[in-house]
Design a protein around this motif. Structure first.
Motif: not given
Lengths: 125, 365
Positions: B151-177
């Motif tokens: 749930d913490v990981r999920r909240a962090a992912a949602v938070g990164l979407g809200k912040v909207g920083r392009p640099e967060s794309v790689a870490p976000l995609l890294g979380c699907v595997t």
């Protein structure tokens, strides 16, 4: 004479914020908390512009807009959709039912007022 | 003691346990209700002040001062509602709320709680910080993507979407595997919120990621309508080794909708070795007009594969008079296999028109 604006949103914070802001800017404001109330208020007060939330209980803002456009008494009313639905298809649906403008939540109250002013000025010309 | 006596005792024991549970639930509900009533009672007179604070073009010092000086017991009752307001407004109104929360120490407290031992506290802290949509917290959220709690990981992912920083794309995609994952649906929504700024990194991941990452990258590029990624999507649609990625890239190209994208769709609709990918291309072409599109769909209508011909018939119903003309000609020649598909598609389209609804048939790839 001050223009009349109808604000329809099921979120009391947004309703109160817009009512306060619009009243402060000199508009006459009516509020509604769901689709049927919005429709009833639109027919009763014939506002110059309606700000409609899309996701309202009982009847969506899209259905309200469509009904307003179909009724000859309210067909010319300006409509601004206010919604959290940001998908391209949602925006297209909003304009498809005859909305004059579309504002996404979270929104800037100041920007929303500017858009309302722009629509009403355009209509008045 | 007899068996019957044992049974009666067991029955009584069960009844007592059930009664205790019911009482416990009633008490918990009553406590929750009282707490909510108390919060409402405290919040009611303060709402007008919050509204004034958000509505003012300049800082409303009176309202701010009153809210900053509230006793802690009252502030804690309304703090979650104040944070929630940030999800509704932006611009000056959000800045005013942000200022209030900082003055009350709510932001500093939330930052402290991101390192709390309790997962619920950590997740709630991230949700609160995310509503501020500040880039300076993106680093914290990216670290929290590796939290032990889902749930913490999920909240962090949602938070990164809200912040909207392009640099967060790689870490976000890294979380699907990997070992500590976040649902691809949550990651997809977060990436889509970042918007066109995410396109560059997504285009790179479309070539080099795992199957799931490539598929998600293609899907998000379509959702944001990233015309800048048209070449990368076309490359994936034509050459990706995975059928699912090719099909998703094809759907994304349909949403991007440039002339080059349509050219790729025309090629894939004819040449891809996998039927689901060809079907996806045909479906995507249904949203675009042009003589090349009609000719390709007419050819697909005569295809030997049932699914391709069927989907092509549906797609032709979406192309106005030109598509209808092809279907009517095919329907008039019952000796051809296309006639059945054309007749069915025309009948369905007529029914849709009579009922005033948009056709809803889709092909699952």
């Amino acid at each position: 004479m001050a223009a009349t604006v109808l604000v329809a949103d099921d979120d009391p914070d947004i309703r109160d914020l817009l009512e306060f802001k619009l009243t402060h800017c000199g508009y006459k404001v009516h509020v509604a908390e769901d689709g049927p109330s919005a429709l009833a208020a639109a027919l009763e007060y014939k506002p110059d512009l309606a700000v409609l939330d899309i996701m309202m209980p009982v009847m969506s803002g899209l259905d309200v807009a469509r009904t307003l456009r179909e009724n000859h008494e309210t067909a010319a009313m300006s409509i601004l959709m206010l919604t959290a639905r940001a998908q391209e298809s949602d925006v297209a649906r909003g304009f498809g039912v005859g909305a004059d403008d579309y504002v996404l939540k979270p929104f800037s109250p100041r920007e929303l007022i500017s858009r309302i002013e722009a629509i009403l000025t355009r209509v008045a010309r | 003691m007899s068996f019957a006596a044992h049974s009666v005792i067991a029955l009584y024991a069960v009844a007592i346990v059930v009664m205790l549970l019911v009482i416990l639930m009633a008490v918990a509900r009553s406590v929750r209700l009282r707490r909510r009533t108390r919060t409402e009672r405290i919040a009611a007179p303060l709402r007008p002040m919050l509204i004034r604070l958000m509505a003012a073009d300049e800082i409303d010092e009176d309202a701010l001062e009153t809210l900053v000086r509230l006793p802690d017991s009252e502030w804690h009752a309304i703090e979650p509602r104040v944070f929630a307001l940030l999800d509704k407004v932006r611009g000056r109104a959000a800045e005013a709320i942000d200022g209030l929360l900082r003055s009350r120490g709510a932001v500093a407290r939330s930052l402290d709680e991101t390192t709390s031992r309790g997962a619920v506290k950590r997740a709630n802290a991230i949700v609160r910080l995310a509503s501020l949509r500040r880039r300076e917290y993106a680093g914290i959220f990216e670290r929290m993507l590796q939290d032990a709690d889902k749930d913490v990981r999920r909240a962090a992912a949602v938070g990164l979407g809200k912040v909207g920083r392009p640099e967060s794309v790689a870490p976000l995609l890294g979380c699907v595997t990997g070992r500590r994952t976040v649902s691809p649906l949550v990651i997809g929504d977060a990436l889509a919120r970042i918007g066109p700024g995410a396109a560059e990194t997504l285009a790179v991941m479309l070539k080099s990621g795992t199957l799931l990452q490539r598929k998600l990258a293609a899907e998000v590029l379509g959702r944001v309508g990233a015309t800048s990624a048209e070449t990368a999507l076309a490359g994936a649609a034509r050459t990706d080794p995975a059928e699912k990625v090719r099909a998703t890239a094809v759907e994304a190209l349909g949403k991007v909708g440039t002339w080059d994208a349509v050219d790729t769709l025309l090629d894939v609709a004819v040449a891809d070795p996998a039927v689901p990918v060809r079907c996806a291309a045909i479906m995507a072409l249904a949203e675009h007009s042009g003589t090349g599109v009609v000719a390709t769909l007419e050819r697909a209508l005569g295809d030997n594969d049932y699914d391709i011909a069927h989907v092509a018939a549906y797609a032709l119903t979406q192309l106005g008079l030109a598509g209808r003309d092809v279907l009517e000609r095919a329907a008039a020649r019952p000796e051809l296999s296309a006639a059945g598909h054309a007749t069915e598609a025309l009948a369905a389209a007529d029914l849709d028109e009579q009922l005033g609804r948009r056709a809803t048939r889709r092909v699952l790839v």
